[in-house]
Structure formats: C-alpha cells, structure tokens
Write an enzyme that holds these catalytic residues in place. Structure first.
Site, PDB file in Angstrom:
ATOM      1  N   LYS A 267      17.086  14.878  25.320  1.00  0.00           N
ATOM      2  CA  LYS A 267      16.977  13.474  24.913  1.00  0.00           C
ATOM      3  C   LYS A 267      17.966  12.565  25.633  1.00  0.00           C
ATOM      4  CE  LYS A 267      19.465  13.010  20.502  1.00  0.00           C
ATOM      5  NZ  LYS A 267      19.328  12.339  19.196  1.00  0.00           N
ATOM      6  N   ASP A 268      18.986  13.146  26.285  1.00  0.00           N
ATOM      7  CA  ASP A 268      19.929  12.327  27.051  1.00  0.00           C
ATOM      8  C   ASP A 268      19.523  12.184  28.509  1.00  0.00           C
ATOM      9  OD1 ASP A 268      21.600  11.879  24.866  1.00  0.00           O
ATOM     10  OD2 ASP A 268      22.674  13.756  25.196  1.00  0.00           O
TER      11      ASP A 268
ATOM     12  N   ARG B  46      17.243   3.682  17.021  1.00  0.00           N
ATOM     13  CA  ARG B  46      16.051   4.285  16.432  1.00  0.00           C
ATOM     14  C   ARG B  46      16.296   4.639  14.954  1.00  0.00           C
ATOM     15  NH1 ARG B  46      15.212   9.467  15.447  1.00  0.00           N
ATOM     16  NH2 ARG B  46      17.152  10.012  16.498  1.00  0.00           N
ATOM     17  N   ARG B  47      17.441   5.244  14.670  1.00  0.00           N
ATOM     18  CA  ARG B  47      17.749   5.595  13.276  1.00  0.00           C
ATOM     19  C   ARG B  47      17.995   4.326  12.466  1.00  0.00           C
ATOM     20  NH1 ARG B  47      21.486  10.412  15.673  1.00  0.00           N
ATOM     21  NH2 ARG B  47      19.846  11.990  15.775  1.00  0.00           N
TER      22      ARG B  47
ATOM     23  N   ARG C 178      30.835   6.648  16.931  1.00  0.00           N
ATOM     24  CA  ARG C 178      30.762   7.292  18.245  1.00  0.00           C
ATOM     25  C   ARG C 178      31.610   8.551  18.230  1.00  0.00           C
ATOM     26  NH1 ARG C 178      30.074   5.012  23.093  1.00  0.00           N
ATOM     27  NH2 ARG C 178      29.868   7.216  23.600  1.00  0.00           N
TER      28      ARG C 178
ATOM     29  N   ASN D 238      32.156  12.845  19.531  1.00  0.00           N
ATOM     30  CA  ASN D 238      31.367  14.079  19.414  1.00  0.00           C
ATOM     31  C   ASN D 238      31.148  14.439  17.947  1.00  0.00           C
ATOM     32  OD1 ASN D 238      33.626  15.521  18.486  1.00  0.00           O
ATOM     33  ND2 ASN D 238      34.304  15.883  20.588  1.00  0.00           N
TER      34      ASN D 238
ATOM     35  N   ARG E 103      32.794  12.821  14.449  1.00  0.00           N
ATOM     36  CA  ARG E 103      31.957  12.091  13.486  1.00  0.00           C
ATOM     37  C   ARG E 103      32.082  12.683  12.083  1.00  0.00           C
ATOM     38  NH1 ARG E 103      26.616   9.800  16.507  1.00  0.00           N
ATOM     39  NH2 ARG E 103      27.633   9.389  18.485  1.00  0.00           N
TER      40      ARG E 103
ATOM     41  N   CYS F  51      17.375   5.441  26.823  1.00  0.00           N
ATOM     42  CA  CYS F  51      17.834   6.322  25.742  1.00  0.00           C
ATOM     43  C   CYS F  51      18.128   5.528  24.483  1.00  0.00           C
ATOM     44  CB  CYS F  51      19.104   7.056  26.148  1.00  0.00           C
ATOM     45  SG  CYS F  51      18.857   8.130  27.555  1.00  0.00           S
TER      46      CYS F  51
HETATM   47  C1  DPM Z   1      20.468   9.761  22.300  1.00  0.00           C
HETATM   48  C2  DPM Z   1      20.611   9.205  21.025  1.00  0.00           C
HETATM   49  C3  DPM Z   1      21.705   9.865  20.430  1.00  0.00           C
HETATM   50  C4  DPM Z   1      22.200  10.806  21.379  1.00  0.00           C
HETATM   51  C5  DPM Z   1      19.749   8.125  20.445  1.00  0.00           C
HETATM   52  C6  DPM Z   1      18.795   8.577  19.346  1.00  0.00           C
HETATM   53  C7  DPM Z   1      22.259   9.621  19.067  1.00  0.00           C
HETATM   54  C8  DPM Z   1      23.327   8.575  19.037  1.00  0.00           C
HETATM   55  C9  DPM Z   1      23.912   8.391  17.672  1.00  0.00           C
HETATM   56  C10 DPM Z   1      19.461   9.409  23.319  1.00  0.00           C
HETATM   57  N1  DPM Z   1      21.443  10.675  22.511  1.00  0.00           N
HETATM   58  O1  DPM Z   1      18.741   9.738  18.923  1.00  0.00           O
HETATM   59  O2  DPM Z   1      18.050   7.706  18.841  1.00  0.00           O
HETATM   60  O3  DPM Z   1      23.405   8.892  16.658  1.00  0.00           O
HETATM   61  O4  DPM Z   1      24.925   7.708  17.582  1.00  0.00           O
HETATM   62  C11 DPM Z   1      22.823  13.255  21.246  1.00  0.00           C
HETATM   63  C12 DPM Z   1      22.903  14.221  20.200  1.00  0.00           C
HETATM   64  C13 DPM Z   1      22.274  15.389  20.690  1.00  0.00           C
HETATM   65  C14 DPM Z   1      21.869  15.112  21.986  1.00  0.00           C
HETATM   66  C15 DPM Z   1      23.540  14.041  18.881  1.00  0.00           C
HETATM   67  C16 DPM Z   1      22.656  13.494  17.767  1.00  0.00           C
HETATM   68  C17 DPM Z   1      22.123  16.739  20.020  1.00  0.00           C
HETATM   69  C18 DPM Z   1      20.723  17.066  19.574  1.00  0.00           C
HETATM   70  C19 DPM Z   1      19.699  17.381  20.633  1.00  0.00           C
HETATM   71  C20 DPM Z   1      23.326  11.807  21.238  1.00  0.00           C
HETATM   72  N2  DPM Z   1      22.248  13.827  22.294  1.00  0.00           N
HETATM   73  O5  DPM Z   1      21.579  12.946  17.964  1.00  0.00           O
HETATM   74  O6  DPM Z   1      23.102  13.638  16.611  1.00  0.00           O
HETATM   75  O7  DPM Z   1      19.927  18.205  21.520  1.00  0.00           O
HETATM   76  O8  DPM Z   1      18.636  16.801  20.537  1.00  0.00           O
END
Ligand code: DPM
Length: 319
Positions: free
Chosen positions: A87-88, A138-139, A156, A158, A162, A249
């Site tokens: 997703k990143d 999105r959330r 913000r 890791n 959080r 993203c």
């Molecule tokens: C992206 C988002 C977030 C990450 C945006 C989204 C969350 C940011 C936040 C694109 N990347 O989800 O709408 O909540 O502040 C990220 C996480 C993971 C990969 C952490 C998470 C782990 C899960 C995975 C950050 N990137 O979403 O809690 O591998 O899918």
C-alpha cells in the site's frame, strides 16, 4: 543493469522500521530456503517518510514517500530488489522499475486499538467526543461518516510509537492495519476488526509488493516463488482502480476484493473528508481481467462525481 545472481549474492533493500524489517526478513528467509546456494543480503535505509514525522502525511505529498531512496539504489545497482508494504508503493513506478511480485495477503482490514479505559467498548459505543488517532484520510473520511461525534487527531510514527501515545492517554482509540499488528506479533492489541461496511481498506493493504528492475529476469525468476496469484489478482484490480483515479497514497479511497469461482469482485469508495459524500460502486469479472475491473470501477465512480471530490482534496492538500 545486470543483477548479481552470477556471483550468488542478491541484495535486498528495506526501510529500517521494525515492521519493514520483519517483512524483509520473512522474504529473505523464504528465498534462502528456496535457493540455498544464493546469499541474500539485506541493506536498510531511511526514506523521506521515515524522517519527516511532525507533518501530516497528506501535506508532504505522496509520490514515493516511503520508496524513493530504495528505488534510486535499485536503479544505480546498489540493491537488486526492494520489499515494500504494497500500500506504500505508488501505482506508477519510476522508469525502469516494475512490481515483480505480490505476496500472500495478511488480513487486509483496519483494526481499532483502544486505551485501557475503553476495554468494554466497541467502536459504536465509544463516548461522544472520543479522540481517535489516525493520519489516514481514508480512515478519517469513512469514520467521520459513521461517527460524526468523534474527534479525529493526527498521529504519526511507527506502530510502537503510536501504541505508546495511545497508552499515555493522548487518544481514546487509534486505527491501524490489522496486518501490521499481526506481523509484529501484537495481535493481542487488536480490540476490534472494523467491518467492511464501516471501513474499506487501502489499496494493497496487507500484502507485500516487491519492486525490481524491468527485465531483470534472474531476479524475477527468484521472486516467482513468493508470488501468491489470488492476492496478485486482487491487488492488480485495486491498483488499477487507484491509478485510474490518479489517487496517490493519501486519498480517501477504500476498496474490498473477493475471489469466488474464478470471479473477482471489487468494491470501491471515494469519500469527502467530512464523510458527507460517499461514492461507492462494485464491479465483478474474471480474475484474469483484474486490471479492466479496476479501471471500469474507476470510470463508474467518476461518472458519479468522484473526480470532484478528489480535485477538492488535491487543492486542499496543496494549500
Ligand atoms: C498508507 C496509509 C497508511 C500507511 C494510508 C491509508 C496509514 C497512515 C495512518 C498508504 N500507508 O491506509 O489510508 O494511519 O496514519 C502503513 C501501515 C502499513 C503499511 C500502517 C497502517 C502496515 C500494513 C500493511 C502506513 N503502510 O496502516 O496501520 O502492510 O498493509
């Protein structure tokens, strides 16, 4: 650019966060098991997204925030491939690079983690004004729709940072990807998995994406052992949907996919940040036509006004 397979050392690039390393070490272990004669070496680095921690993600742009340094090293030949949370990984990759493999998906859902004082609550019973930590648009958009009485606050850092901020009382609850918590061995912190009718997950959530140089056949042959076809079809559909909407993203775009009897169903949502407008749709087709399913859903949502919402958000983010 040729890889180093001939010398029997293959270099894997990874971010330094604990989650990134858990994921990369899993890839390293699986490949070492499948190819015992090759030495897989991990080289780590910090990306922009790891360094800038005091600014909301949506304000610092999104083009390769967590991937660019790794991509530069791939193009210059310092590493052979990079492991990302899919997703990143932006849907448009730099010239010369490709998505080489998609691994089997963990639970792609969002999860709520609560402060100890809310152990007896679910998301629909948290009190008026409860402070919810997320920096995902999105959330934010989807939860604002269902729970307009909550207060949303950026968070913000890791996963460990959080969780500490939550435990210290800065938030009543935070929303994280279930996959990240599961991979870190912290499944016990998941208080509630958010159902799809409350939160559609991000494109590619829960899967790993391995990026490599285009046409690097030696590396692509190695990565094949990690490819999980059903996950790949689902993620190709999700990524085509996002790409077609030109979403980065950091957009209030959510998805859900299932495969049943060779048919892939993609559900998608584009929501305004306040959750007032929600544009949703669903497209089903053969799994092998994943990309077409994604673009078709994007076209469908655009005809219902999705582009206006996205344009507003892009203007707002640049301001
Ligand atoms: C992206 C988002 C977030 C990450 C945006 C989204 C969350 C940011 C936040 C694109 N990347 O989800 O709408 O909540 O502040 C990220 C996480 C993971 C990969 C952490 C998470 C782990 C899960 C995975 C950050 N990137 O979403 O809690 O591998 O899918």
């Amino acid at each position: 650019m040729s890889s180093n397979v001939a010398t029997r050392t293959v270099r894997i690039g990874s971010r330094k966060s604990q989650l990134a390393l858990v994921q990369t070490h899993w890839v390293q272990a699986e490949l070492s098991r499948a190819f015992p004669d090759i030495h897989f070496e991990v080289s780590t680095m910090e990306t922009q997204g790891d360094k800038i921690l005091d600014v909301a993600l949506s304000k610092i742009g999104d083009k390769g925030l967590f991937t660019q340094e790794l991509e530069d090293d791939m193009l210059s030949g310092k590493i052979d491939f990079a492991v990302h949370s899919l997703k990143d990984l932006p849907t448009n990759l730099p010239a010369g690079l490709q998505l080489g493999c998609v691994t089997e998906r963990e639970d792609p859902a969002d999860a709520m983690v609560v402060h100890a004082k809310h152990k007896d609550k679910q998301i629909d019973t948290l009190p008026e004004g409860a402070v919810i930590g997320t920096s995902s648009l999105r959330r934010l958009a989807q939860l604002s729709h269902h729970f307009p009485h909550f207060t949303f606050k950026d968070i913000r850092g890791n996963v460990n940072t959080r969780l500490r901020k939550l435990d210290d009382g800065e938030y009543d609850a935070i929303i994280l990807a279930a996959a990240g918590l599961n991979r870190l061995g912290m499944s016990d912190r998941i208080h509630q998995i958010l159902p799809a009718d409350i939160s559609l997950h991000a494109v590619g959530q829960g899967a790993l994406g391995i990026e490599c140089r285009i046409g690097d056949d030696d590396i692509l042959a190695l990565l094949k052992v990690l490819e999980h076809e059903p996950t790949a079809y689902r993620c190709y559909a999700e990524r085509a949907f996002l790409r077609e909407l030109e979403g980065g993203c950091q957009v209030p775009i959510g998805v859900n996919t299932v495969i049943e009897d060779g048919k892939l169903t993609l559900k998608g949502i584009v929501a305004s940040l306040d959750g007032q407008r929600m544009i949703t749709g669903i497209v089903t087709g053969l799994s092998t036509e994943a990309e077409r399913i994604g673009t078709e859903l994007a076209t469908q949502l655009r005809s219902q006004g999705a582009q206006e919402i996205l344009d507003e958000i892009n203007t707002h983010n640049r301001a």
